[in-house]
Design an enzyme around this catalytic site. Structure first.
Site, PDB file in Angstrom:
ATOM      1  N   ILE A  37      64.619  89.178   3.836  1.00 61.21           N
ATOM      2  CA  ILE A  37      65.916  89.109   4.579  1.00 61.21           C
ATOM      3  C   ILE A  37      66.355  90.661   4.687  1.00 61.21           C
ATOM      4  O   ILE A  37      67.259  90.653   5.561  1.00 61.21           O
ATOM      5  CB  ILE A  37      66.829  87.961   3.929  1.00 61.21           C
ATOM      6  N   ARG A  38      65.847  91.191   3.782  1.00 58.55           N
ATOM      7  CA  ARG A  38      66.326  92.620   3.616  1.00 58.55           C
ATOM      8  C   ARG A  38      65.114  93.743   3.568  1.00 58.55           C
ATOM      9  O   ARG A  38      64.164  93.243   3.250  1.00 58.55           O
ATOM     10  CB  ARG A  38      67.046  93.066   2.407  1.00 58.55           C
ATOM     11  N   TYR A 141      70.197  75.254  -9.261  1.00 59.80           N
ATOM     12  CA  TYR A 141      68.774  76.067  -9.186  1.00 59.80           C
ATOM     13  C   TYR A 141      67.562  75.079  -9.604  1.00 59.80           C
ATOM     14  O   TYR A 141      66.564  74.905  -9.050  1.00 59.80           O
ATOM     15  CB  TYR A 141      68.806  77.170  -9.911  1.00 59.80           C
ATOM     16  N   ILE A 171      61.183  86.826 -16.484  1.00 63.78           N
ATOM     17  CA  ILE A 171      60.273  87.787 -16.135  1.00 63.78           C
ATOM     18  C   ILE A 171      60.844  89.128 -16.473  1.00 63.78           C
ATOM     19  O   ILE A 171      61.913  89.462 -15.658  1.00 63.78           O
ATOM     20  CB  ILE A 171      59.646  87.618 -14.805  1.00 63.78           C
TER      21      ILE A 171
HETATM   22  N1  SER Z   1      64.518  84.155 -14.475  1.00 60.73           N
HETATM   23  C1  SER Z   1      65.077  82.850 -13.698  1.00 60.73           C
HETATM   24  C2  SER Z   1      66.537  82.832 -13.783  1.00 60.73           C
HETATM   25  O1  SER Z   1      67.099  83.342 -14.705  1.00 60.73           O
HETATM   26  C3  SER Z   1      64.424  81.497 -14.282  1.00 60.73           C
HETATM   27  O2  SER Z   1      63.527  81.254 -13.315  1.00 60.73           O
HETATM   28  O3  SER Z   1      66.970  82.554 -12.859  1.00 60.73           O
END
Ligand code: SER
Length: 321
Positions: A37-38, A141, A171
């Site tokens: 989108i950016r 989420y 990550i």
């Molecule tokens: N790293 C992600 C978050 O903190 C987890 O899926 O939203």
């Protein structure tokens, strides 16, 4: 994935930036279509501007480019989603529904869906979340990730659309910045440490969460998507694991290289999100089915992060001289 073009959504996000680069390096620049989108901040590649909630725009590019593989990374992360639940549902669910519908209609060969440890909730075994167990997330989420996994599995069973998915831990990488996640502290702390500044952590010192180094996450994604179809026996998100640590343990690991690092703890609303997730997850299925194996533990990750971020800072200061 040589036989047809690859499309990445969310190509300029935290994972998208690194995955797109890896795919372009392997398959060639024009073989991989980066959409977001950016635009890309560092002008890394030409970005095809695409809002995944607009199905016709997605349809147009998939058709025109004869796309065979889609890595659908466009999504709102957990903390942002909690601030804007309606928008999170819209982007995470409508975006994914559009990808599945377009992929099915246009004969796309394989589709990747990024799921998360956020699919788990208070009914999950906290010390070792199983591959198959109760999924009762308390965040919006997490709700979108559970629904997304199940919808992907449905398209596989109903239409034979080859949908594959991973439940990413938090990550950590030097290549890109995260945005709006609950695990973002584990990257922010490195920047403060290298600037010689104190870090204020938004989680409690003993909040233990599953984490993974970016290199492992990218390798897992590509290995999963390259695996022969017969090896993919799980059509919801595969649990993948590498390490689990707390903010206090990460700070201690960084102090091996930067002994003066000061950390204070001021937990905010993200503490509650983190507390709803398991400390560790069981990735036996991924190991058995497609030989998943992580390479980086906490010490290896810390050392690599510091080496690369130092190099980046040096390159930046030299380019400014
Ligand atoms: N790293 C992600 C978050 O903190 C987890 O899926 O939203």
């Amino acid at each position: 994935m040589e036989d047809a073009k690859i499309l990445v959504t969310g190509a300029n996000g935290q994972i998208g930036t690194v995955l797109t680069k890896a795919l372009k390096a392997t398959y060639g620049d024009t073989h991989v279509i980066a959409t977001d989108i950016r635009p890309a901040t560092q002008g890394m590649w030409k970005t095809h501007i695409l809002d995944v909630t607009q199905r016709s725009a997605l349809e147009e590019v998939v058709h025109r480019e004869k796309v065979g593989y889609i890595f659908h990374l466009a999504a709102l992360l957990s903390a942002t989603a909690e601030q804007k639940p309606q928008q999170a549902w819209e982007v995470n669910m409508s975006g994914w529904t559009n990808v599945l519908e377009v992929a099915h209609a246009q004969g796309v060969r394989r589709v990747f869906f990024p799921s998360s440890i956020a699919v788990f909730g208070p009914h999950t075994h906290r010390q070792l979340a199983p591959q198959f167990g109760p999924l009762t997330p308390t965040t919006i989420y997490g709700v979108t990730k559970v629904a997304g996994e199940l919808l992907g599995q449905y398209y596989w069973h109903k239409y034979g659309l080859d949908v594959r998915s991973l439940r990413y831990p938090g990550i950590v990488g030097y290549q890109s910045l995260p945005g709006g996640g609950t695990t973002d502290y584990a990257i922010d702390i490195f920047y403060k440490a290298l600037q010689g500044q104190p870090y204020t952590c938004f989680l409690n010192p003993d909040t233990r969460l599953p984490m993974m180094y970016m290199d492992d996450a990218i390798r897992a994604t590509i290995e999963l998507m390259k695996a022969p179809v017969s090896k993919i026996r799980v059509r919801i998100g595969y649990n993948i694991a590498a390490m689990s640590f707390t903010p206090a343990q990460l700070a201690e690991a960084i102090r091996t290289y930067i002994p003066d690092l000061q950390v204070t703890y001021r937990p905010d609303f993200r503490q509650e999100i983190a507390a709803s997730w398991p400390e560790q997850i069981d990735d036996t299925h991924a190991r058995n089915d497609w030989e998943w194996q992580s390479h980086f533990d906490l010490d290896a990750m810390t050392q690599d992060m510091i080496t690369h971020l130092k190099d980046n800072a040096m390159a930046l200061s030299q380019s400014q001289q």
